[in-house]
Design an enzyme around this catalytic site. Sequence first.
Site, PDB file in Angstrom:
ATOM      1  N   ASP A  21       0.912  -1.222   0.088  1.00 29.63           N
ATOM      2  CA  ASP A  21      -0.038  -0.421  -0.003  1.00 29.63           C
ATOM      3  C   ASP A  21       0.769   0.748   0.009  1.00 29.63           C
ATOM      4  OD1 ASP A  21      -2.831   1.653   0.282  1.00 29.63           O
ATOM      5  OD2 ASP A  21      -1.671   1.555   2.363  1.00 29.63           O
ATOM      6  N   SER A  22       0.448   2.317   0.121  1.00 29.06           N
ATOM      7  CA  SER A  22       1.330   3.363   0.104  1.00 29.06           C
ATOM      8  C   SER A  22       1.803   3.623   1.475  1.00 29.06           C
ATOM      9  CB  SER A  22      -0.193   5.091  -0.511  1.00 29.06           C
ATOM     10  OG  SER A  22      -1.028   5.244   0.425  1.00 29.06           O
ATOM     11  N   TYR A  52      -1.132   8.458  -2.645  1.00 31.02           N
ATOM     12  CA  TYR A  52      -1.305   8.316  -3.703  1.00 31.02           C
ATOM     13  C   TYR A  52      -2.353   9.256  -4.876  1.00 31.02           C
ATOM     14  CZ  TYR A  52       1.965   4.619  -4.190  1.00 31.02           C
ATOM     15  OH  TYR A  52       3.398   3.321  -4.053  1.00 31.02           O
ATOM     16  N   GLY A  53      -3.254   9.131  -3.419  1.00 27.94           N
ATOM     17  CA  GLY A  53      -4.311   9.534  -4.446  1.00 27.94           C
ATOM     18  C   GLY A  53      -4.389  11.095  -5.213  1.00 27.94           C
ATOM     19  N   CYS A  84      -4.213  -1.993  -1.916  1.00 31.58           N
ATOM     20  CA  CYS A  84      -4.015  -0.837  -2.018  1.00 31.58           C
ATOM     21  C   CYS A  84      -5.040  -0.388  -2.993  1.00 31.58           C
ATOM     22  CB  CYS A  84      -3.076  -0.242  -2.386  1.00 31.58           C
ATOM     23  SG  CYS A  84      -2.831   1.676  -3.092  1.00 31.58           S
ATOM     24  N   ASN A  85      -6.880   0.333  -3.422  1.00 35.15           N
ATOM     25  CA  ASN A  85      -7.108  -0.248  -3.799  1.00 35.15           C
ATOM     26  C   ASN A  85      -6.676   1.242  -5.402  1.00 35.15           C
ATOM     27  OD1 ASN A  85     -10.874  -0.443  -3.353  1.00 35.15           O
ATOM     28  ND2 ASN A  85      -8.935   0.302  -1.295  1.00 35.15           N
ATOM     29  N   GLU A 142      -2.184   9.567   8.194  1.00 34.76           N
ATOM     30  CA  GLU A 142      -1.358   9.805   8.165  1.00 34.76           C
ATOM     31  C   GLU A 142      -0.346  10.107   8.522  1.00 34.76           C
ATOM     32  OE1 GLU A 142       0.865   6.861   6.980  1.00 34.76           O
ATOM     33  OE2 GLU A 142      -0.326   6.256   5.486  1.00 34.76           O
ATOM     34  N   CYS A 171     -11.264   2.240   0.075  1.00 33.37           N
ATOM     35  CA  CYS A 171      -9.693   2.862   0.312  1.00 33.37           C
ATOM     36  C   CYS A 171      -8.948   2.289   1.499  1.00 33.37           C
ATOM     37  CB  CYS A 171      -9.176   4.513   0.118  1.00 33.37           C
ATOM     38  SG  CYS A 171      -7.991   4.807   1.124  1.00 33.37           S
ATOM     39  N   HIS A 183      -7.104   2.654   3.786  1.00 33.46           N
ATOM     40  CA  HIS A 183      -7.108   3.288   4.777  1.00 33.46           C
ATOM     41  C   HIS A 183      -8.146   4.027   6.059  1.00 33.46           C
ATOM     42  CE1 HIS A 183      -2.945   4.721   3.070  1.00 33.46           C
ATOM     43  NE2 HIS A 183      -2.577   5.098   3.971  1.00 33.46           N
TER      44      HIS A 183
HETATM   45  N1  DGL Z   1      -4.869   2.904   0.806  1.00 34.16           N
HETATM   46  C1  DGL Z   1      -4.676   3.503  -0.614  1.00 34.16           C
HETATM   47  C2  DGL Z   1      -5.831   2.971  -1.469  1.00 34.16           C
HETATM   48  O1  DGL Z   1      -6.377   1.640  -1.041  1.00 34.16           O
HETATM   49  C3  DGL Z   1      -4.421   4.583  -1.482  1.00 34.16           C
HETATM   50  C4  DGL Z   1      -4.090   6.094  -0.610  1.00 34.16           C
HETATM   51  C5  DGL Z   1      -3.639   6.860  -0.874  1.00 34.16           C
HETATM   52  O2  DGL Z   1      -2.256   7.001  -0.649  1.00 34.16           O
HETATM   53  O3  DGL Z   1      -3.756   8.095  -1.057  1.00 34.16           O
HETATM   54  O4  DGL Z   1      -6.282   3.554  -2.091  1.00 34.16           O
END
Ligand code: DGL
Length: 271
Positions: free
Chosen positions: A15-16, A47-48, A78-79, A157, A189, A191
């Site tokens: 994941d990120s 990542y988003g 990570c989606n 985070e 997501c 998170h």
């Molecule tokens: N947890 C990740 C997801 O499921 C990435 C979230 C991110 O870094 O923005 O998309």
Amino acid sequence: MDWKLDSRHPIGLFDSGVGGFTVLKELKHILPNEQFIYFGDTRNLPYGDKSPEIIHNWATNSIKFLLRLKVKAIVVACNISSSVLTKEELTAIPVPVFTLIEYGAKRAVEVTRLKKVGVLATMATVQTRSYERVLSSLDNGIEVVQSACPKFVPMIESGKLATKEIEATVREYLTPITESGADAIIYGCSHYPLLSRVIEKYVNGAVLIDPAVEVAKAVKEKLSEIPALRTDPPHPDVFFVSKITENFLSTAKTFLGQDISGHTLEWIVNE
Ligand code: DGL
């Protein structure tokens, strides 16, 4: 590539950042004898708000990194990473691969009575419309209401999960979904389940769906079928991050109940 599946090999996930911990927790719960290797690309999060091309590159590198460590299965925790990888790319991976979206969508279709499903996700995932695509491929009568939640990952985070600001942000992001009357809401997501205590308060009776719960069951089923389930006592999990952060270590302690400081390594996977 010739790949020999060995039940003693670990399961890899990435994941990120700490989002994949929500997936790891479910996996560890139903697969207590397995060893896990986790990669968190903490240097590049979130990542988003990045482009699909960059995320694609990082996701591909993360998969190659886990394969080099001889994992017997990969969970894309990570989606947004799985939203930008093609089906062909995923099926070309020489070990079983699991993504959250398919399992979350499948559960939502089973749960919704009103055929209205809400999706909380990052901006990048919302823009790829991956949940809409998978949900309508399962049932084209389903109405999907997506809500992009760009502030959630930076908040999670930062490690402060109980502030007034979080409460107000959760309400704001849930409003379009609850106003639509959706009766099932997917954590789109990994998170977001870390905010479940706040999110649960504002769903207006809808059922919250955590794809991690479903994916963990699928991993167990697949490994039993191969068969590649590990039966001897587990080895400690190994954590890699592209940058060690205080939040990564402390969330492992509070959320996973693991002191991982002795087995977390810094590794530059993505330049
Ligand atoms: N947890 C990740 C997801 O499921 C990435 C979230 C991110 O870094 O923005 O998309």
